[in-house]
Design a protein around this motif. Structure first.
Motif, short mmCIF file in Angstrom:
data_model
loop_
_atom_site.label_atom_id
_atom_site.label_comp_id
_atom_site.label_asym_id
_atom_site.label_seq_id
_atom_site.Cartn_x
_atom_site.Cartn_y
_atom_site.Cartn_z
N ARG A 1 0.91 -1.09 -0.03
CA ARG A 1 -0.07 0.25 -0.10
C ARG A 1 0.85 1.39 -0.06
O ARG A 1 0.34 2.21 -0.20
N PHE A 2 2.16 1.23 0.32
CA PHE A 2 2.86 2.32 0.51
C PHE A 2 4.28 2.17 -0.08
O PHE A 2 4.98 1.12 0.03
N ALA A 3 4.71 3.30 -0.89
CA ALA A 3 5.95 3.61 -1.25
C ALA A 3 6.59 4.79 -1.25
O ALA A 3 5.94 5.79 -0.70
N PHE A 4 8.09 4.90 -1.05
CA PHE A 4 8.60 6.10 -0.81
C PHE A 4 9.76 6.28 -1.82
O PHE A 4 10.41 5.54 -2.06
N GLY B 1 3.62 0.75 14.65
CA GLY B 1 2.39 1.64 14.93
C GLY B 1 2.70 3.27 14.50
O GLY B 1 1.68 3.93 14.95
N VAL B 2 3.96 3.57 14.21
CA VAL B 2 4.25 5.03 13.88
C VAL B 2 4.49 5.24 12.40
O VAL B 2 4.13 5.97 11.85
N PHE B 3 5.40 4.30 11.75
CA PHE B 3 5.85 4.29 10.08
C PHE B 3 4.54 3.84 9.50
O PHE B 3 3.87 2.85 9.92
N PRO B 4 4.09 4.48 8.42
CA PRO B 4 3.16 3.99 7.49
C PRO B 4 3.23 2.69 6.69
O PRO B 4 2.28 2.51 6.01
N GLY B 5 4.51 2.25 6.71
CA GLY B 5 4.51 0.66 6.10
C GLY B 5 5.36 -0.35 6.67
O GLY B 5 5.84 0.09 7.75
N LEU B 6 5.19 -1.53 6.23
CA LEU B 6 5.82 -2.40 6.99
C LEU B 6 7.23 -2.39 6.44
O LEU B 6 7.62 -2.33 5.25
#
Length: 284
Positions: free
Chosen positions: A66-69, A160-165
């Protein structure tokens, strides 16, 4: 025969070149970032090359489905203005797929990113200087080094803080005491915060600095800053976390640089009140 331009996945060793370019751009990466960066997503680093000559790079690290940076987006100065950057960007965005994509954009590039569908979520201020470390009293005793036996709990806390695994990255980032020093408060399922400091080409950077409460962040920052032994430290702080801004100022640090956290797609719900320092501007 004229060499052709192509974008491909980086080979072993080419990430060090990208980080050297980042150093030349004044981004001040860590002197030993490459191995842990690579663990985040080994196929997420792209190089643009003319024949066998690297001329540019971009990282598109995917944290789950769901998330990439995006980070490390640059062309060597000799090859700018020729259309290579657009091709490199398009390849990177294709790698991200349908994920929400985040980046930390410098002020000069923010309009470029807006044209590509990114919207600003918040400003990030880099604070820097030689730290004036306050006395944190009894809180100091609660700060302990991160050891391999504590990494599993740390990974769960980070979720619990960062938006991805980013399990592999955290294990590499916080599990290499010879490269970086990491400290935490609490343990197991009761971790209340953690932080990491690493040597950079100029001074030290602290990141991440995650904590449930300002007093936990204060104790962690005191321990981390002490590792710099008077050398300059740098901390990337979300401007919306006023407690974090106040903390950086208490330690005698001043703003030296500004970026904006921007997203394409729905911005993830991040507990910014627990983010006292971003992990890295390259990987989020």
């Amino acid at each position: 025969m004229k060499s052709t331009f192509a974008v491909r996945t980086m080979r072993a060793g080419e990430l060090e070149l990208a980080l050297e370019w980042a150093r030349q751009e004044g981004w001040n990466p860590g002197i030993d970032d490459a191995p842990a960066f690579w663990e985040a997503d080994p196929s997420g680093f792209l190089v643009a090359a003319i024949g066998e000559v690297p001329v540019g790079c971009i990282s598109v690290v995917r944290y789950g489905e769901r998330f990439a940076f995006i980070g490390l987006y640059m062309l060597h100065p000799e090859f700018r203005g020729k259309g290579y950057g657009k091709q490199l960007w398009n390849k990177g965005m294709a790698l991200a797929g349908n994920r929400t994509v985040g980046l930390d954009g410098v002020v000069a590039q923010q309009e470029y990113y807006r044209k590509h569908g990114f919207e600003t979520a918040y400003r990030t201020l880099r604070f820097g200087g030689s730290a004036q470390i306050p006395d944190v009293g009894d809180q100091a005793a609660q700060v302990t080094p991160v050891t391999h036996g504590k990494l599993e709990g740390l990974v769960r806390y980070d979720e619990g803080v960062f938006p991805g695994l980013r399990h592999s990255f955290i294990r590499a980032w916080c599990g290499s005491p010879e490269r970086r020093k990491s400290f935490m408060v609490g343990g197991g399922s009761r971790i209340r915060g953690y932080g990491t400091i690493r040597r950079c080409f100029d001074g030290y950077k602290i990141g991440p600095l995650f904590a449930n409460k300002p007093e936990v962040a204060r104790a962690l920052l005191a321990r981390l800053a002490g590792e710099a032994k008077g050398a300059p430290i740098y901390l990337d702080v979300p401007a919306d976390n006023l407690h974090a801004v106040t903390l950086a100022q208490e330690f005698g640090l001043s703003p030296v640089f500004e970026t904006a956290r921007m997203y394409r797609g729905q911005a993830p719900a991040i507990p910014l009140d627990r983010v006292f320092g971003v992990t890295t501007l390259e990987l989020g």
